[in-house]
Design a protein around this motif. Sequence first.
Motif, PDB file in Angstrom:
ATOM      1  N   ILE A  39      22.763  25.263  45.987  1.00  0.00           N
ATOM      2  CA  ILE A  39      21.623  25.343  45.069  1.00  0.00           C
ATOM      3  C   ILE A  39      22.111  25.908  43.740  1.00  0.00           C
ATOM      4  N   PRO A  40      21.814  25.254  42.604  1.00  0.00           N
ATOM      5  CA  PRO A  40      22.275  25.743  41.292  1.00  0.00           C
ATOM      6  C   PRO A  40      21.816  27.178  41.019  1.00  0.00           C
ATOM      7  N   GLY A  41      22.621  27.895  40.234  1.00  0.00           N
ATOM      8  CA  GLY A  41      22.358  29.308  39.979  1.00  0.00           C
ATOM      9  C   GLY A  41      20.966  29.621  39.468  1.00  0.00           C
ATOM     10  N   ALA A  42      20.526  28.938  38.414  1.00  0.00           N
ATOM     11  CA  ALA A  42      19.220  29.227  37.824  1.00  0.00           C
ATOM     12  C   ALA A  42      18.082  28.898  38.794  1.00  0.00           C
ATOM     13  N   VAL A  43      18.261  27.828  39.605  1.00  0.00           N
ATOM     14  CA  VAL A  43      17.244  27.463  40.598  1.00  0.00           C
ATOM     15  C   VAL A  43      17.217  28.495  41.725  1.00  0.00           C
ATOM     16  N   THR A  44      18.387  28.970  42.111  1.00  0.00           N
ATOM     17  CA  THR A  44      18.466  30.060  43.089  1.00  0.00           C
ATOM     18  C   THR A  44      17.707  31.278  42.578  1.00  0.00           C
ATOM     19  N   ASN A  45      17.944  31.622  41.319  1.00  0.00           N
ATOM     20  CA  ASN A  45      17.312  32.782  40.698  1.00  0.00           C
ATOM     21  C   ASN A  45      15.791  32.660  40.709  1.00  0.00           C
ATOM     22  N   GLY A  46      15.272  31.455  40.478  1.00  0.00           N
ATOM     23  CA  GLY A  46      13.828  31.256  40.461  1.00  0.00           C
ATOM     24  C   GLY A  46      13.228  31.108  41.843  1.00  0.00           C
ATOM     25  N   THR A  93      16.380  32.055  33.255  1.00  0.00           N
ATOM     26  CA  THR A  93      16.323  30.596  33.429  1.00  0.00           C
ATOM     27  C   THR A  93      17.490  29.901  32.730  1.00  0.00           C
ATOM     28  N   LYS A  94      18.145  30.602  31.827  1.00  0.00           N
ATOM     29  CA  LYS A  94      19.257  30.010  31.068  1.00  0.00           C
ATOM     30  C   LYS A  94      20.608  30.254  31.731  1.00  0.00           C
ATOM     31  N   LEU A  95      20.621  31.062  32.799  1.00  0.00           N
ATOM     32  CA  LEU A  95      21.879  31.348  33.479  1.00  0.00           C
ATOM     33  C   LEU A  95      22.261  30.168  34.366  1.00  0.00           C
ATOM     34  N   THR A  96      23.400  29.596  34.139  1.00  0.00           N
ATOM     35  CA  THR A  96      23.830  28.461  34.948  1.00  0.00           C
ATOM     36  C   THR A  96      25.297  28.592  35.327  1.00  0.00           C
ATOM     37  N   GLY A  97      25.643  27.897  36.392  1.00  0.00           N
ATOM     38  CA  GLY A  97      27.036  27.740  36.789  1.00  0.00           C
ATOM     39  C   GLY A  97      27.816  29.020  36.916  1.00  0.00           C
ATOM     40  N   VAL A  98      28.990  29.024  36.325  1.00  0.00           N
ATOM     41  CA  VAL A  98      29.946  30.092  36.538  1.00  0.00           C
ATOM     42  C   VAL A  98      29.434  31.432  36.027  1.00  0.00           C
ATOM     43  N   TRP A  99      28.624  31.441  34.955  1.00  0.00           N
ATOM     44  CA  TRP A  99      28.145  32.713  34.423  1.00  0.00           C
ATOM     45  C   TRP A  99      27.167  33.390  35.371  1.00  0.00           C
ATOM     46  N   PHE A 100      26.337  32.595  36.048  1.00  0.00           N
ATOM     47  CA  PHE A 100      25.451  33.182  37.058  1.00  0.00           C
ATOM     48  C   PHE A 100      26.286  33.821  38.163  1.00  0.00           C
ATOM     49  N   ARG A 102      29.367  34.933  38.020  1.00  0.00           N
ATOM     50  CA  ARG A 102      30.085  36.114  37.541  1.00  0.00           C
ATOM     51  C   ARG A 102      29.165  37.320  37.395  1.00  0.00           C
ATOM     52  N   ILE A 103      27.983  37.097  36.814  1.00  0.00           N
ATOM     53  CA  ILE A 103      27.048  38.206  36.627  1.00  0.00           C
ATOM     54  C   ILE A 103      26.572  38.727  37.973  1.00  0.00           C
ATOM     55  N   LEU A 104      26.249  37.809  38.903  1.00  0.00           N
ATOM     56  CA  LEU A 104      25.799  38.233  40.225  1.00  0.00           C
ATOM     57  C   LEU A 104      26.889  39.012  40.951  1.00  0.00           C
ATOM     58  N   ALA A 105      28.136  38.544  40.859  1.00  0.00           N
ATOM     59  CA  ALA A 105      29.243  39.253  41.492  1.00  0.00           C
ATOM     60  C   ALA A 105      29.424  40.642  40.884  1.00  0.00           C
ATOM     61  N   ALA A 106      29.327  40.742  39.548  1.00  0.00           N
ATOM     62  CA  ALA A 106      29.469  42.033  38.874  1.00  0.00           C
ATOM     63  C   ALA A 106      28.354  42.989  39.304  1.00  0.00           C
ATOM     64  N   VAL A 107      27.133  42.462  39.401  1.00  0.00           N
ATOM     65  CA  VAL A 107      26.000  43.283  39.847  1.00  0.00           C
ATOM     66  C   VAL A 107      26.234  43.769  41.265  1.00  0.00           C
ATOM     67  N   MET A 108      26.667  42.861  42.148  1.00  0.00           N
ATOM     68  CA  MET A 108      26.886  43.225  43.543  1.00  0.00           C
ATOM     69  C   MET A 108      27.932  44.327  43.684  1.00  0.00           C
ATOM     70  N   LYS A 270      34.083  35.811  46.938  1.00  0.00           N
ATOM     71  CA  LYS A 270      33.830  34.370  46.991  1.00  0.00           C
ATOM     72  C   LYS A 270      33.237  33.867  45.667  1.00  0.00           C
ATOM     73  N   LEU A 271      32.264  34.622  45.133  1.00  0.00           N
ATOM     74  CA  LEU A 271      31.625  34.224  43.873  1.00  0.00           C
ATOM     75  C   LEU A 271      32.622  34.207  42.714  1.00  0.00           C
ATOM     76  N   LEU A 272      33.496  35.209  42.669  1.00  0.00           N
ATOM     77  CA  LEU A 272      34.455  35.302  41.569  1.00  0.00           C
ATOM     78  C   LEU A 272      35.499  34.191  41.641  1.00  0.00           C
ATOM     79  N   LEU A 273      35.766  33.694  42.851  1.00  0.00           N
ATOM     80  CA  LEU A 273      36.770  32.654  43.022  1.00  0.00           C
ATOM     81  C   LEU A 273      36.183  31.248  42.886  1.00  0.00           C
ATOM     82  N   MET A 274      34.819  31.136  42.881  1.00  0.00           N
ATOM     83  CA  MET A 274      34.194  29.818  42.795  1.00  0.00           C
ATOM     84  C   MET A 274      34.392  29.221  41.406  1.00  0.00           C
TER      85      MET A 274
END
Length: 274
Positions: A39-46, A93-100, A102-108, A270-274
């Motif tokens: 599922i794409p990052g922004a869609v996951t977020n929503g 809603t603007k977060l997509t792909g690799v940036w989502f 990276r940010i999620l991994a950093a938060v985690m 896993k997220l950082l390596l994707m």
Amino acid sequence: MDWWQNLLLAGVGLIAGILNVLAGGGSLIVMPTMVFLGIPGAVTNGTARVAILGQNLTAIAGFRQKGFSDFKLSFSLALCALPGTFLGAFLGTKLTGVWFNRILAAVMLSVLVTMILGQRKKKKPQPESSTEPETASGPEAAAPTASAESTESQAEPDHSLAGHLLMVLAGFYGGFIQAGVGFILIAIMNSLMKIDLVRTNMHKVFIVAIYTIAAIGIFAWQGKIDWVTGLILTVGMSVGGWIGSHLAVSKGESFIRMVLYVAIVGMSIKLLLM
């Protein structure tokens, strides 16, 4: 998605719902799982917001059934979170792909470090008092106890204004990415406002429910919600929210935290390596 993927989401949602109400961080399991399922990052977020709303509504009902509710304070805190939520959700809603990722991994990883440091601080032995109170009899003996009871009974929310102002920032973060917002809310209400942990969790589920309605509106407007997946996840998280409200601040939290530590590390790598 295949039937086993839907079953996996519902099961992960159940665990996340319990964890979210007991402490926080359930989205740190749900959101990476959704990303791994394609599922794409922004869609996951929503999409996750749909389930989070269901989870918190059942948790509110569970707390109320047990006699825990203070809708006046809960609502005032939730209203302060809303302005930040609208802005954060729009940016989310603007977060997509690799940036989502990276940010999620950093938060985690940030949440993991915070949790570990917080647990270590709690486990530090408290220094014993060097002065023992003299033993007294009669009315004088009851005075210190009465004073202590009076102090405890007056443990009302402190720093209320600062707490309400910080809710704007908590709302922004919750609207932006949600994952780990429970720890932020606990820090504001328990550490700053001096609200006991059970009532902190009671307020937390109400605040998140209110601002999540606003976040869902923004993500739906931007077409970033998979409603079918969201409803499947809602089933698991709603049941988890109900169970979690009845297990709040229970002995099971330490075990769940340990599972969360392992999951956060593995999923972050896993997220950082994707």
